[in-house]
Design a protein around this motif. Structure first.
Motif, PDB file in Angstrom:
ATOM      1  N   ALA A  15      38.964  41.687  26.295  1.00 11.86           N
ATOM      2  CA  ALA A  15      38.273  41.926  27.561  1.00 11.86           C
ATOM      3  C   ALA A  15      37.667  40.634  28.101  1.00 11.86           C
ATOM      4  N   VAL A  16      37.115  39.794  27.213  1.00  8.66           N
ATOM      5  CA  VAL A  16      36.524  38.533  27.656  1.00  8.66           C
ATOM      6  C   VAL A  16      37.591  37.597  28.210  1.00  8.66           C
ATOM      7  N   ILE A  17      38.741  37.541  27.528  1.00  7.79           N
ATOM      8  CA  ILE A  17      39.815  36.655  27.991  1.00  7.79           C
ATOM      9  C   ILE A  17      40.344  37.120  29.343  1.00  7.79           C
ATOM     10  N   ALA A  18      40.605  38.436  29.473  1.00  5.40           N
ATOM     11  CA  ALA A  18      41.127  38.967  30.733  1.00  5.40           C
ATOM     12  C   ALA A  18      40.131  38.780  31.862  1.00  5.40           C
ATOM     13  N   GLY A  19      38.842  39.006  31.567  1.00  8.69           N
ATOM     14  CA  GLY A  19      37.822  38.824  32.592  1.00  8.69           C
ATOM     15  C   GLY A  19      37.702  37.382  33.035  1.00  8.69           C
ATOM     16  N   ALA A  20      37.807  36.439  32.088  1.00  8.83           N
ATOM     17  CA  ALA A  20      37.705  35.023  32.434  1.00  8.83           C
ATOM     18  C   ALA A  20      38.881  34.580  33.300  1.00  8.83           C
ATOM     19  N   LEU A  21      40.081  35.052  32.970  1.00  6.68           N
ATOM     20  CA  LEU A  21      41.257  34.690  33.759  1.00  6.68           C
ATOM     21  C   LEU A  21      41.164  35.255  35.171  1.00  6.68           C
ATOM     22  N   SER A  22      40.770  36.528  35.269  1.00  6.05           N
ATOM     23  CA  SER A  22      40.630  37.145  36.591  1.00  6.05           C
ATOM     24  C   SER A  22      39.542  36.444  37.397  1.00  6.05           C
ATOM     25  N   PHE A  23      38.447  36.091  36.726  1.00  7.66           N
ATOM     26  CA  PHE A  23      37.353  35.391  37.393  1.00  7.66           C
ATOM     27  C   PHE A  23      37.835  34.047  37.955  1.00  7.66           C
TER      28      PHE A  23
END
Length: 214
Positions: A15-23
């Motif tokens: 979730a952290v990786i996906a959120g950082a990429l989307s951000f």
């Protein structure tokens, strides 16, 4: 015992990786559309917060169509930014229509967040308490109240049978009627009078007189 913890950690990392990429994609698109400085960093926060607010409303009740609508709007904005920064759109020459969408996003997000925060929530009505017969609970009820009592229910196991169990509430009411009769006349109440006062079948009145009033 450690497998659930490892599985939970893996989900959090993903979730952290996906959120950082989307951000990062949202930030890059906003910056390419002319939103520089802190404004470019505020766009990802705005999109993600609207997405979380819509999902929270879906999980906790409220207007489902409105919550799904704003969830789809935020998800479209997030997915659109990810796709646009995947090489399909040149960030050095963002078209005018995309600049307009990015510039108008704060007003859309503000409207959606306000409606989700102050929208009506679904409330389950509390059941109303059932009325309790005054003749059973009130020991000071007058004799007139027992004269107009509705017919008492007969147990379903054996209607009209003297061997059928008598409801405790009916026994209490019969004793009250019998005590009032003795106080008024000085004699014990007979089966016929008890039957007429309670409005019950004769076999049930006989069972009450035999097993509960003697």
């Amino acid at each position: 015992m450690t497998r659930p913890a490892l599985r939970l950690d893996a989900v959090l990392v993903q979730a952290v990786i996906a959120g950082a990429l989307s951000f990062a994609h949202l930030h890059d698109l906003a910056a390419a559309a002319g939103q520089t400085g802190w404004k470019a960093w505020a766009y990802p926060v705005s999109v993600d917060l609207l997405l979380v607010a819509a999902w929270h409303r879906l999980r906790n009740g409220g207007s489902k169509p409105a919550a799904w609508c704003w969830f789809a709007v935020a998800l479209t904005a997030s997915l659109g930014a990810n796709v646009a920064t995947a090489g399909l759109l040149s960030l050095n020459g963002v078209p005018a229509w995309l600049r307009i969408l990015v510039a108008g996003w704060p007003a859309v997000a503000f409207l959606g967040g306000t409606l989700l925060a102050h929208g009506s929530r679904t409330q389950t009505p509390e059941p109303s308490p059932e009325p309790v017969p005054a003749d059973i609970d009130d020991p000071d009820a007058s004799d007139d109240s027992t004269a107009e009592l509705p017919p008492a229910p007969v147990p379903a196991s054996a209607p009209g049978s003297a061997s059928s169990p008598v409801p405790p509430a009916l026994v209490a009411l019969a004793r009250k009627v019998a005590d009032e009769h003795r106080a008024r006349t000085g004699t014990a109440i007979d089966t016929t009078t008890l039957r007429s006062r309670l409005g019950v079948p004769l076999p049930l009145a006989e069972a009450i007189t035999t097993h509960h009033l003697t």
